[in-house]
Motif scaffolding. Structure first.
Motif, mmCIF file in Angstrom:
data_model
loop_
_atom_site.group_PDB
_atom_site.id
_atom_site.type_symbol
_atom_site.label_atom_id
_atom_site.label_comp_id
_atom_site.label_asym_id
_atom_site.label_seq_id
_atom_site.Cartn_x
_atom_site.Cartn_y
_atom_site.Cartn_z
ATOM 1 N N VAL A 150 0.971 -1.212 -0.019
ATOM 2 C CA VAL A 150 -0.010 -0.085 -0.094
ATOM 3 C C VAL A 150 0.913 1.119 -0.028
ATOM 4 N N GLY A 151 0.482 2.288 -0.315
ATOM 5 C CA GLY A 151 1.016 3.588 -0.730
ATOM 6 C C GLY A 151 1.199 4.277 1.057
ATOM 7 N N SER A 152 1.424 5.254 0.998
ATOM 8 C CA SER A 152 1.867 5.988 2.183
ATOM 9 C C SER A 152 1.634 7.576 2.172
ATOM 10 N N ILE A 157 7.242 6.314 -0.234
ATOM 11 C CA ILE A 157 7.381 5.224 0.765
ATOM 12 C C ILE A 157 6.177 4.209 0.433
ATOM 13 N N GLU A 158 6.638 2.903 0.586
ATOM 14 C CA GLU A 158 5.453 1.801 0.436
ATOM 15 C C GLU A 158 5.465 0.994 1.737
ATOM 16 N N HIS A 159 4.473 0.783 1.917
ATOM 17 C CA HIS A 159 4.250 -0.095 3.244
ATOM 18 C C HIS A 159 3.870 -1.639 2.593
ATOM 19 N N VAL A 160 4.150 -2.654 3.154
ATOM 20 C CA VAL A 160 3.685 -4.031 2.926
ATOM 21 C C VAL A 160 2.899 -4.555 4.147
ATOM 22 N N TYR A 161 1.617 -4.950 4.100
ATOM 23 C CA TYR A 161 0.899 -5.494 5.330
ATOM 24 C C TYR A 161 0.293 -6.836 4.599
ATOM 25 N N GLU A 162 0.431 -7.840 5.872
ATOM 26 C CA GLU A 162 -0.037 -9.299 5.457
ATOM 27 C C GLU A 162 -1.605 -9.198 5.551
ATOM 28 N N SER A 163 -2.179 -9.550 4.457
ATOM 29 C CA SER A 163 -3.710 -9.677 4.565
ATOM 30 C C SER A 163 -4.129 -11.035 4.753
ATOM 31 N N ARG A 226 -16.847 3.496 15.435
ATOM 32 C CA ARG A 226 -15.496 3.488 16.223
ATOM 33 C C ARG A 226 -14.433 3.697 14.859
ATOM 34 N N ALA A 227 -14.770 4.092 13.746
ATOM 35 C CA ALA A 227 -13.852 4.201 12.803
ATOM 36 C C ALA A 227 -13.126 5.556 13.150
ATOM 37 N N THR A 228 -11.700 5.330 13.177
ATOM 38 C CA THR A 228 -10.879 6.452 13.545
ATOM 39 C C THR A 228 -10.147 7.057 12.729
ATOM 40 N N ASN A 229 -9.561 8.403 12.846
ATOM 41 C CA ASN A 229 -8.472 8.922 11.928
ATOM 42 C C ASN A 229 -7.093 8.527 12.652
ATOM 43 N N LEU A 230 -6.145 8.501 11.249
ATOM 44 C CA LEU A 230 -4.819 7.947 11.472
ATOM 45 C C LEU A 230 -3.878 9.294 12.209
ATOM 46 N N PRO A 231 -2.661 8.817 12.755
ATOM 47 C CA PRO A 231 -2.089 10.143 12.963
ATOM 48 C C PRO A 231 -1.632 11.115 11.896
ATOM 49 N N CYS A 232 -1.846 10.765 10.675
ATOM 50 C CA CYS A 232 -1.568 11.789 9.685
ATOM 51 C C CYS A 232 -2.495 12.782 9.528
ATOM 52 N N ALA A 233 -3.597 12.567 9.935
ATOM 53 C CA ALA A 233 -4.613 13.753 10.031
ATOM 54 C C ALA A 233 -4.456 14.844 11.003
ATOM 55 N N TYR A 234 -3.320 14.688 11.867
ATOM 56 C CA TYR A 234 -2.975 15.520 12.807
ATOM 57 C C TYR A 234 -1.575 16.098 12.657
ATOM 58 N N THR A 235 -0.570 15.469 12.036
ATOM 59 C CA THR A 235 0.708 15.660 11.931
ATOM 60 C C THR A 235 1.246 15.637 10.448
ATOM 61 N N GLU A 236 2.067 16.406 10.140
ATOM 62 C CA GLU A 236 2.927 16.446 9.056
ATOM 63 C C GLU A 236 3.998 15.207 9.181
ATOM 64 N N PHE A 237 4.402 14.824 10.300
ATOM 65 C CA PHE A 237 5.413 13.957 10.530
ATOM 66 C C PHE A 237 4.897 12.494 10.863
ATOM 67 N N ALA A 238 3.880 12.219 10.070
ATOM 68 C CA ALA A 238 3.439 10.779 10.157
ATOM 69 C C ALA A 238 3.854 10.020 9.025
ATOM 70 N N THR A 239 3.693 8.664 8.841
ATOM 71 C CA THR A 239 4.010 7.976 7.716
ATOM 72 C C THR A 239 2.799 6.930 7.285
ATOM 73 N N CYS A 240 1.747 7.355 7.492
ATOM 74 C CA CYS A 240 0.642 6.372 7.720
ATOM 75 C C CYS A 240 0.417 5.705 6.431
ATOM 76 N N PRO A 241 -0.108 4.458 6.356
ATOM 77 C CA PRO A 241 -0.428 3.789 5.260
ATOM 78 C C PRO A 241 -1.823 4.165 4.568
ATOM 79 N N LEU A 242 -1.786 4.092 3.253
ATOM 80 C CA LEU A 242 -2.906 4.375 2.709
ATOM 81 C C LEU A 242 -3.758 3.140 2.448
ATOM 82 N N PRO A 243 -5.107 3.329 2.278
ATOM 83 C CA PRO A 243 -5.973 2.330 1.884
ATOM 84 C C PRO A 243 -5.447 1.429 0.533
#
Length: 261
Positions: A150-152, A157-163, A226-243
């Protein structure tokens, strides 16, 4: 809506907000620093930092020290190599220095309780909790887990998650499906998604939803309240994955946290 349902949601969101506003949580991050083989100094951290095959190295000047595993260290200190998405925390006075590996790169992120972002945080609003957004679903496992790139929000940056499989469910008569990833607790799942509210009332890049372990028949419950925001919604210093590409829902999920104001 029952009083108990509202009370449980209120308790959940209060606890979630408390974790978000932790003095050394992601709101306290003051910079995101990408390391390489050349030593670098940063304004908000002691020492010169570099990395290589043997792990991250910090060289502390006279009068500088870090606390590593409860022990004060000076001079040059070598950290063991980190696995992807692993991190460790070391102390520098009131500041915690996070050393992490993200997308195949080593980074450091100072976390300062006096961060302006943390000091200015007043909470995150959400859609009113509504039991109609507690949706039954079904988990379909793959024959074997699939590494899923997934993107970031961090460019390049690319993240790889196990599905382990997919989660299917219905909203307003629309049959929908999301690629699921392994959750933080054994057997649990989480999904990253966007929907028709993204960029309007909810954060544009992503939202996250925890799903309890499937039942013996594969049944799951998706509580979109209970769907929540990830850190990137609040700070430019996050590396959150994209869906993942398949997790862009064509319907409006009018539940869960709203975009920060």
């Amino acid at each position: 809506m029952t009083i108990l349902f509202q009370q449980q949601w209120d308790e959940w969101h209060t606890a979630h907000e408390k974790r978000r506003a932790d003095p050394h949580g992601f709101l306290a991050i003051t910079s995101l620093n990408w390391l390489n083989e050349s030593p670098q100094r940063f304004d908000d951290a002691p020492g010169s930092w570099s990395t290589g095959p043997s792990g991250v190295v910090v060289s502390l000047a006279d009068g500088e020290e870090l606390v590593v595993d409860g022990v004060a260290v000076t001079g040059t200190h070598q950290f063991a190599p980190l696995a992807e998405r692993a991190d460790i925390a070391v102390g520098w006075g009131k500041v915690v220095i996070e050393i992490a590996r993200r997308g195949g790169f080593d980074v450091i992120r100072p976390r300062d309780p006096s961060s302006p972002v943390l000091a200015g945080y007043t909470g995150t609003s959400a859609y009113p909790a509504d039991e109609k957004w507690v949706v039954p679903g079904y988990f379909t496992p793959y024959e074997s887990p699939r590494p899923t790139p997934v993107g970031s929000v961090s460019e390049g940056i690319e993240h790889v998650y196990e599905s382990p499989g997919t989660v299917s469910f219905s909203v307003g008569g629309d049959e929908l499906s999301l690629i699921a990833f392994n959750g933080a607790t054994p057997g649990s799942l989480f999904v990253l998604f966007t929907d028709a509210t993204s960029g309007l009332t909810t954060y544009a890049a992503n939202r996250s939803l925890f799903i309890a372990p499937p039942g013996p028949d594969g049944s799951v419950t998706l509580d979109f309240n209970r769907a929540t925001n990830l850190p990137c919604a609040y700070t430019e210093f996050a590396t959150c994955p994209l869906p993942p590409a398949g997790n862009k829902l064509p319907v409006a999920i009018e539940a869960g946290e709203l975009k920060p104001q």
